[in-house]
Write an enzyme that holds these catalytic residues in place. Structure first.
Site, short mmCIF file in Angstrom:
data_model
loop_
_atom_site.label_atom_id
_atom_site.label_comp_id
_atom_site.label_asym_id
_atom_site.label_seq_id
_atom_site.Cartn_x
_atom_site.Cartn_y
_atom_site.Cartn_z
N HIS A 148 0.80 -1.23 0.00
CA HIS A 148 0.00 0.00 0.00
C HIS A 148 0.83 1.28 0.00
O HIS A 148 0.29 2.36 -0.07
CB HIS A 148 -0.94 0.03 1.21
CG HIS A 148 -0.21 0.28 2.50
ND1 HIS A 148 0.41 -0.72 3.18
CD2 HIS A 148 0.01 1.41 3.19
CE1 HIS A 148 0.99 -0.22 4.26
NE2 HIS A 148 0.77 1.08 4.29
C1 UD1 Z 1 -2.19 5.34 5.82
C2 UD1 Z 1 -0.91 5.82 6.51
C3 UD1 Z 1 0.17 4.75 6.38
C4 UD1 Z 1 -0.33 3.42 6.91
C5 UD1 Z 1 -1.61 3.06 6.14
C6 UD1 Z 1 -2.20 1.75 6.54
C7 UD1 Z 1 -0.46 8.24 6.40
C8 UD1 Z 1 0.37 9.27 5.77
N1 UD1 Z 1 -0.37 7.02 5.86
O1 UD1 Z 1 -1.93 5.22 4.44
O2 UD1 Z 1 1.29 5.13 7.15
O3 UD1 Z 1 0.65 2.42 6.72
O4 UD1 Z 1 -2.57 4.10 6.39
O5 UD1 Z 1 -3.30 1.47 5.77
O6 UD1 Z 1 -1.14 8.52 7.37
N2 UD1 Z 1 -9.35 4.57 1.68
C9 UD1 Z 1 -10.58 3.97 1.62
N3 UD1 Z 1 -11.12 3.53 2.78
C10 UD1 Z 1 -10.51 3.70 3.99
C11 UD1 Z 1 -9.26 4.34 4.03
C12 UD1 Z 1 -8.69 4.75 2.87
O7 UD1 Z 1 -11.16 3.80 0.57
O8 UD1 Z 1 -11.09 3.29 5.01
C13 UD1 Z 1 -8.73 5.03 0.43
C14 UD1 Z 1 -9.00 6.48 0.21
O9 UD1 Z 1 -9.49 6.67 -1.07
C15 UD1 Z 1 -7.67 7.16 0.38
C16 UD1 Z 1 -6.67 6.04 0.19
O10 UD1 Z 1 -7.34 4.84 0.51
O11 UD1 Z 1 -7.45 8.20 -0.51
C17 UD1 Z 1 -5.50 6.20 1.09
O12 UD1 Z 1 -5.89 6.43 2.45
P1 UD1 Z 1 -5.02 7.36 3.40
O13 UD1 Z 1 -5.57 7.36 4.78
O14 UD1 Z 1 -4.82 8.68 2.75
O15 UD1 Z 1 -3.59 6.68 3.40
P2 UD1 Z 1 -3.14 5.14 3.41
O16 UD1 Z 1 -2.55 4.83 2.09
O17 UD1 Z 1 -4.21 4.24 3.92
#
Ligand code: UD1
Length: 377
Positions: free
Chosen positions: A208
């Site tokens: 991820h």
């Molecule tokens: C975040 C953390 C990362 C951690 C990871 C675990 C930061 C900078 N990054 O990254 O350190 O290892 O979480 O998962 O805080 N999304 C969904 N549903 C959700 C959550 C996210 O669809 O419940 C999608 C969203 O479209 C979002 C993307 O995933 O844009 C990324 O989510 P985000 O919280 O921005 O960062 P992660 O890549 O999950």
């Protein structure tokens, strides 16, 4: 004492759960704030359920966005909660955007409210400033009063950054508390069977990190590598929403022996990890959990902020830059090394299932009556 804990994203929940339990058992009042950085049931609710966590006292519902938007929303929405709750301590964990945002709010309110800030999992460093987590780690440590470290290598990192050693306490790894509390039940549910596998006869994949999944070229290299690995060991890949979006754009990835599935819950993941022959991942948490169980792990990153999983554990970095050949080579070496004996032995130091109790003790011993005078910087 009144202790406020902040959780926001998937890797936070298994760190906060044992601390909540330990604090409550010792008679402290706890307040749980969920920022809502992760919001899908599979990324959040199922973790609360599997970890036996109480519903949050405050849900900030910040959701996704750019780093600026997400961080800003936590800052804006956490501030009034902090002012209303007036805790003695704010405890933040890990390195996600919610961690730095909450710590920053508390640091600005500290002189007025007298709250102190503890960072659990302090002192991890990849020295790779292109990682958003590295920025979050360094800044959170700078603004926190009490730096609770989970491995011996963290302290020298913090001292090098000018942190006063009296602020640093090594407590061990709270995430391993959750793992050890869960593993027997997780294994007993044979989660691999639900995906058509037998224990010890499959590999587990997670990816991820933005550097791996956000550009189609890099993701294509990894998918190609996984296809090659799957010819020698079938692979199960629970796909993070971020990665799913990119894979859909790329169009491909799935195969007979490369099984893509939705994200799995905490208990299933613990069971799948214990039952697998090998892990291929870019997750920090899985590097640690595989080390605690002795499961061979190949990390698909340039560096790791958790070198102890390599020096004392079952982790190895795939050769950099990542190529299908390099990943295959590292996988074969990991398979040849096999599962490490002595797993679940409490090594590295403090990865013994008792770290949360030491977190509670560290907070108690840091004397909150001095709250208006944060520990010397
Ligand atoms: C975040 C953390 C990362 C951690 C990871 C675990 C930061 C900078 N990054 O990254 O350190 O290892 O979480 O998962 O805080 N999304 C969904 N549903 C959700 C959550 C996210 O669809 O419940 C999608 C969203 O479209 C979002 C993307 O995933 O844009 C990324 O989510 P985000 O919280 O921005 O960062 P992660 O890549 O999950």
């Amino acid at each position: 004492m009144k202790i406020l804990l902040v959780a926001g994203a998937r890797p936070n929940f298994m760190k906060v759960a044992p601390i909540l339990t330990a604090l409550r058992a010792r008679g402290h009042e706890t307040v749980l704030v969920h920022t809502g950085q992760h919001f899908d049931p599979a990324m959040s609710d199922s973790f609360f359920h599997d970890l036996g966590m109480p519903a949050p006292d405050h849900s900030l519902g910040v959701g996704s966005g750019t780093h600026a938007e997400q961080t800003a929303r936590v800052i804006e929405r956490f501030d009034p909660v902090l002012v209303a709750e007036r805790p003695d301590w704010v405890v933040v964990v890990g390195d996600v955007n919610s961690t730095i945002a909450a710590a920053l709010v508390a640091a600005k309110r500290r002189p007025e409210l007298g709250c102190r800030i503890a960072h659990v999992e302090a002192g991890l460093r990849s020295n790779d400033w292109s990682m958003p987590e590295e920025v979050n780690r360094v800044l959170t440590d700078q603004v926190s009063d009490l730096l609770l470290t989970h491995s011996p290598e963290a302290r020298p990192m913090l001292l090098r950054e000018g942190i006063n050693p009296v602020r640093v306490v090594e407590v061990g790894n709270v995430m391993i508390d959750s793992l050890f509390a869960t593993i027997a039940r997780a294994d007993g549910e044979y989660p691999w069977e639900r995906f058509g596998f037998r224990r010890g006869e499959y590999g587990l994949v997670t990816l991820h990190r933005p550097s791996n999944v956000d550009t189609p070229e890099q993701l294509a290299i990894l998918v190609h590598a996984l296809e090659a690995v799957s010819k020698i060991l079938p692979l199960l890949w629970p796909v993070h929403p971020r990665t799913r979006r990119q894979l859909d754009l790329l169009g491909g990835g799935a195969g007979e022996r490369l099984k893509l599935v939705e994200p799995v819950g905490y208990r299933d993941m613990a069971g799948l990890l214990d039952g697998c022959r090998l892990v291929l991942t870019d997750s920090g948490g899985l590097q640690e959990e595989s080390t605690a169980l002795g499961v061979p792990c190949v990390t698909l990153r340039e560096s790791t902020e958790r070198p102890i999983t390599v020096t004392e554990g079952s982790n190895r970095l795939a050769p950099w830059p990542l190529t299908a050949e390099g990943i295959l080579e590292a996988t074969q070496a990991a398979l040849a090394a096999g599962r490490q004996v002595g797993s679940r032995s409490g090594k590295p130091f403090g990865w013994d299932g008792q770290a949360a109790v030491r977190v509670a003790q560290a907070l108690e011993e840091a004397k909150v009556e001095d709250a208006r005078c944060p520990l010397p910087r």
